[in-house]
Design a protein around this motif. Structure first.
Motif, PDB file in Angstrom:
ATOM      1  N   THR A 192      -1.167  17.072 -11.256  1.00 44.80           N
ATOM      2  CA  THR A 192      -2.425  16.905 -10.539  1.00 44.80           C
ATOM      3  C   THR A 192      -2.124  16.547  -9.083  1.00 44.80           C
ATOM      4  OG1 THR A 192      -2.511  14.594 -11.271  1.00 44.80           O
ATOM      5  CG2 THR A 192      -3.675  16.223 -12.610  1.00 44.80           C
ATOM      6  N   SER A 193      -3.170  16.251  -8.339  1.00 41.35           N
ATOM      7  CA  SER A 193      -3.008  15.994  -6.913  1.00 41.35           C
ATOM      8  C   SER A 193      -2.275  14.673  -6.669  1.00 41.35           C
ATOM      9  CB  SER A 193      -4.384  15.938  -6.237  1.00 41.35           C
ATOM     10  OG  SER A 193      -4.268  15.459  -4.910  1.00 41.35           O
ATOM     11  N   PRO A 194      -1.132  14.683  -5.999  1.00 40.18           N
ATOM     12  CA  PRO A 194      -0.442  13.426  -5.690  1.00 40.18           C
ATOM     13  C   PRO A 194      -1.280  12.509  -4.814  1.00 40.18           C
ATOM     14  CG  PRO A 194       1.009  15.311  -5.348  1.00 40.18           C
ATOM     15  CD  PRO A 194      -0.372  15.850  -5.553  1.00 40.18           C
ATOM     16  N   LEU A 195      -2.044  13.104  -3.867  1.00 34.46           N
ATOM     17  CA  LEU A 195      -2.862  12.290  -2.969  1.00 34.46           C
ATOM     18  C   LEU A 195      -3.948  11.556  -3.733  1.00 34.46           C
ATOM     19  CD1 LEU A 195      -3.586  11.380  -0.132  1.00 34.46           C
ATOM     20  CD2 LEU A 195      -5.002  13.444   0.096  1.00 34.46           C
ATOM     21  N   THR A 196      -4.615  12.248  -4.649  1.00 38.19           N
ATOM     22  CA  THR A 196      -5.680  11.609  -5.430  1.00 38.19           C
ATOM     23  C   THR A 196      -5.135  10.460  -6.259  1.00 38.19           C
ATOM     24  OG1 THR A 196      -6.891  13.699  -5.557  1.00 38.19           O
ATOM     25  CG2 THR A 196      -7.461  11.991  -7.159  1.00 38.19           C
ATOM     26  N   ARG A 197      -4.016  10.696  -6.940  1.00 36.29           N
ATOM     27  CA  ARG A 197      -3.433   9.633  -7.767  1.00 36.29           C
ATOM     28  C   ARG A 197      -2.922   8.489  -6.898  1.00 36.29           C
ATOM     29  NH1 ARG A 197      -5.959  12.149 -10.609  1.00 36.29           N
ATOM     30  NH2 ARG A 197      -5.458  13.040 -12.661  1.00 36.29           N
ATOM     31  N   GLY A 198      -2.366   8.805  -5.748  1.00 35.33           N
ATOM     32  CA  GLY A 198      -1.887   7.758  -4.854  1.00 35.33           C
ATOM     33  C   GLY A 198      -3.013   6.897  -4.331  1.00 35.33           C
ATOM     34  N   LEU A 199      -4.117   7.528  -3.935  1.00 33.84           N
ATOM     35  CA  LEU A 199      -5.263   6.763  -3.445  1.00 33.84           C
ATOM     36  C   LEU A 199      -5.884   5.921  -4.555  1.00 33.84           C
ATOM     37  CD1 LEU A 199      -6.973   9.414  -1.120  1.00 33.84           C
ATOM     38  CD2 LEU A 199      -5.649   7.395  -0.438  1.00 33.84           C
ATOM     39  N   ARG A 200      -5.858   6.429  -5.777  1.00 35.73           N
ATOM     40  CA  ARG A 200      -6.373   5.640  -6.896  1.00 35.73           C
ATOM     41  C   ARG A 200      -5.546   4.380  -7.087  1.00 35.73           C
ATOM     42  NH1 ARG A 200      -6.105   8.085 -12.883  1.00 35.73           N
ATOM     43  NH2 ARG A 200      -3.886   7.655 -12.498  1.00 35.73           N
ATOM     44  N   GLN A 201      -4.213   4.526  -7.075  1.00 31.95           N
ATOM     45  CA  GLN A 201      -3.351   3.357  -7.207  1.00 31.95           C
ATOM     46  C   GLN A 201      -3.570   2.379  -6.057  1.00 31.95           C
ATOM     47  OE1 GLN A 201      -2.349   3.739 -10.384  1.00 31.95           O
ATOM     48  NE2 GLN A 201      -0.161   3.484  -9.981  1.00 31.95           N
ATOM     49  N   LEU A 202      -3.732   2.919  -4.853  1.00 31.12           N
ATOM     50  CA  LEU A 202      -3.943   2.079  -3.675  1.00 31.12           C
ATOM     51  C   LEU A 202      -5.241   1.291  -3.787  1.00 31.12           C
ATOM     52  CD1 LEU A 202      -3.050   1.263  -0.796  1.00 31.12           C
ATOM     53  CD2 LEU A 202      -4.347   3.237   0.044  1.00 31.12           C
ATOM     54  N   GLY A 203      -6.314   1.979  -4.203  1.00 31.38           N
ATOM     55  CA  GLY A 203      -7.607   1.314  -4.319  1.00 31.38           C
ATOM     56  C   GLY A 203      -7.591   0.194  -5.354  1.00 31.38           C
TER      57      GLY A 203
ATOM     58  N   GLY B 152       0.812  -1.208   0.000  1.00 33.20           N
ATOM     59  CA  GLY B 152       0.000   0.000   0.000  1.00 33.20           C
ATOM     60  C   GLY B 152       0.846   1.258   0.000  1.00 33.20           C
ATOM     61  N   LEU B 153       1.900   1.267   0.815  1.00 33.33           N
ATOM     62  CA  LEU B 153       2.791   2.425   0.839  1.00 33.33           C
ATOM     63  C   LEU B 153       3.485   2.614  -0.510  1.00 33.33           C
ATOM     64  CD1 LEU B 153       4.433   1.964   4.366  1.00 33.33           C
ATOM     65  CD2 LEU B 153       2.696   3.649   3.701  1.00 33.33           C
ATOM     66  N   ALA B 154       3.909   1.502  -1.115  1.00 38.66           N
ATOM     67  CA  ALA B 154       4.569   1.593  -2.420  1.00 38.66           C
ATOM     68  C   ALA B 154       3.608   2.101  -3.489  1.00 38.66           C
ATOM     69  CB  ALA B 154       5.125   0.228  -2.819  1.00 38.66           C
ATOM     70  N   LEU B 155       2.361   1.646  -3.447  1.00 33.30           N
ATOM     71  CA  LEU B 155       1.365   2.115  -4.412  1.00 33.30           C
ATOM     72  C   LEU B 155       1.066   3.601  -4.221  1.00 33.30           C
ATOM     73  CD1 LEU B 155      -1.123  -0.903  -4.382  1.00 33.30           C
ATOM     74  CD2 LEU B 155       0.381  -0.220  -6.256  1.00 33.30           C
ATOM     75  N   LEU B 156       0.993   4.029  -2.969  1.00 32.97           N
ATOM     76  CA  LEU B 156       0.797   5.460  -2.711  1.00 32.97           C
ATOM     77  C   LEU B 156       1.960   6.270  -3.269  1.00 32.97           C
ATOM     78  CD1 LEU B 156      -0.576   5.454   0.956  1.00 32.97           C
ATOM     79  CD2 LEU B 156      -1.797   6.220  -1.087  1.00 32.97           C
TER      80      LEU B 156
ATOM     81  N   GLY C  34      -7.730  -3.558  -4.088  1.00 33.57           N
ATOM     82  CA  GLY C  34      -8.977  -4.159  -4.564  1.00 33.57           C
ATOM     83  C   GLY C  34      -8.723  -5.465  -5.292  1.00 33.57           C
ATOM     84  N   ALA C  35      -7.704  -5.475  -6.148  1.00 34.73           N
ATOM     85  CA  ALA C  35      -7.357  -6.704  -6.868  1.00 34.73           C
ATOM     86  C   ALA C  35      -6.915  -7.791  -5.895  1.00 34.73           C
ATOM     87  CB  ALA C  35      -6.255  -6.418  -7.879  1.00 34.73           C
ATOM     88  N   ALA C  36      -6.137  -7.401  -4.875  1.00 37.25           N
ATOM     89  CA  ALA C  36      -5.689  -8.382  -3.889  1.00 37.25           C
ATOM     90  C   ALA C  36      -6.859  -8.927  -3.075  1.00 37.25           C
ATOM     91  CB  ALA C  36      -4.654  -7.738  -2.968  1.00 37.25           C
ATOM     92  N   ALA C  37      -7.811  -8.057  -2.746  1.00 35.02           N
ATOM     93  CA  ALA C  37      -8.962  -8.508  -1.966  1.00 35.02           C
ATOM     94  C   ALA C  37      -9.803  -9.511  -2.747  1.00 35.02           C
ATOM     95  CB  ALA C  37      -9.820  -7.303  -1.571  1.00 35.02           C
ATOM     96  N   VAL C  38      -9.995  -9.259  -4.028  1.00 30.45           N
ATOM     97  CA  VAL C  38     -10.754 -10.201  -4.860  1.00 30.45           C
ATOM     98  C   VAL C  38     -10.036 -11.547  -4.907  1.00 30.45           C
ATOM     99  CG1 VAL C  38     -11.524 -10.683  -7.206  1.00 30.45           C
ATOM    100  CG2 VAL C  38     -11.866  -8.411  -6.227  1.00 30.45           C
TER     101      VAL C  38
END
Length: 379
Positions: A347-358, A331-335, A362-366
């Motif tokens: 653009t916003s680093p936080l928005t892009r980081g959260l998108r990568q994290l999700g 998660g930290l690496a994806l952020l 999400g793929a791991a959870a599935v």
């Protein structure tokens, strides 16, 4: 420039920027503006030291414009300007990057900073200053685009490879763990996934780049017209078709044919002499790179991401604890990778980081749910 303007005061004109009886809040805000303008001008000057030609001139012009804004706040502050404030943390960070790296990251951050200027809402900033900041954003965007194009191929491979390694191997590890197998099997599966994925990425990139270079080579004009032209039938030669097929107009093609056939003693219209047989210089912004270099970089980028999910198992953790640590590390690496993408894209680093994290978690959870189901069925 994060202070909020005081809307109760009238905006001064460009020719009369004075503000009678400033409040303590005004003085604090103007001092902050002054410090930030000085810091931003220094950033552009530092960047200019690592550039030449047109880019250097543009950066120095931006620094000069920031100097005009600095003079405006000095005029408003008067004697109050003697007590200075430090620049904002953002401006100081930009200055550090500009002095030590001078990379496209600085321009991307500067683009974002210019776009968030409060001058349009501040009654003490002139209309010209507000317009300057809007134009500066576009100028910096153009400069940053040049840098983005230069690293587009490498950056794409790095982000794609690292994220693919992070997500695919995390999914593999949690899926295997959820199925109920031993931790040693999970670790072995993770290592196998790392090697298989890295080799697959390397092979795919090698084939992709090699194929692209072969396609480009197949489209470049050859020198055959130079050797064959003297032997062609002047009345029924097909040299005209060569130049028409290359996209020339009929007039330019006829002119070029006359040159090749030796029917022109001088080049009367240089604009028609396109010299298509001379290879064009490679565009450094669109350089393809070598197949081996692309393969090696893809292998390393994928492996660097894929090793993260198996680190807890390598250090002896097992069960749920290992999965939790793996998920946190990934998660930290994806952020981080998402934030870098956001910085470079302005653009916003936080928005892009959260998108990568999700996407990644999400793929791991599935995969985890599927692993539980598979383990239940097999068990």
């Amino acid at each position: 420039m994060s202070q909020h303007p005081n809307p109760s005061q009238a905006r001064p004109t460009d020719s009369a920027p004075s503000a009678p009886q400033p409040t303590p809040a005004d003085i604090r805000r103007w001092r902050q503006y002054l410090a930030d303008e000085r810091a931003e001008a220094a950033v552009y000057r530092d960047l200019a030291q690592n550039r030449d030609g047109e880019e250097r001139a543009i950066l120095l012009a931006l620094a000069e414009a920031e100097g005009r804004h600095e003079a405006h706040w000095l005029t408003l502050l008067g004697d109050h300007a003697q007590k200075s404030r430090p620049a904002s943390l953002r401006s100081q960070f930009l200055g550090f990057l500009a002095r030590h790296f001078g990379s496209v990251f600085v321009l991307a951050l500067a683009q974002r900073a210019e776009g968030r200027s409060p001058y349009a809402l501040d009654p003490n900033a002139t209309d010209a200053m507000a317009a300057d900041e809007q134009i500066h954003e576009e100028v910096v965007r153009g400069l940053a685009t040049r840098g983005r194009n230069r690293l587009a191929g490498t950056f794409r491979a790095a982000v794609f490879g690292a994220n693919d390694g992070l997500v695919s191997n995390l999914s593999l590890v949690v899926g295997m763990a959820a199925s109920g197998v031993a931790s040693g099997v999970v670790l072995l599966s993770g290592v196998a996934g790392l090697l298989a994925g890295a080799m697959s990425m390397a092979a795919g990139e090698f084939v992709s780049v090699r194929s692209q270079r072969e396609l480009l080579a197949a489209t470049r004009p050859t020198q055959i017209t130079l050797a064959a032209a003297p032997k062609l039938d002047i009345e029924h030669n097909e040299l005209m078709l060569v130049y028409l097929a290359r996209g020339m107009s009929h007039e330019a093609a006829a002119h070029r044919v006359a040159e090749r056939m030796g029917l022109l003693s001088c080049d009367c219209d240089p604009s028609l002499s396109l010299q298509p047989e001379v290879p064009e210089a490679e565009d450094q912004h669109e350089a393809v790179g070598t197949a081996w270099g692309a393969a090696l970089s893809s292998f390393c980028f994928f492996a660097s991401g894929a090793v993260v999910p198996i680190l807890p198992f390598l250090f002896g953790l097992t069960g749920v604890a290992a999965l939790v640590v793996a998920a946190v590390l990934v998660g930290l690496a994806l952020l981080a990778t998402g934030g870098i993408v956001g910085l470079l894209s302005g653009t916003s680093p936080l928005t892009r980081g959260l998108r990568q994290l999700g996407i990644g978690l999400g793929a791991a959870a599935v995969t985890y749910v599927l692993g539980l189901a598979f383990g239940t069925v097999v068990g």
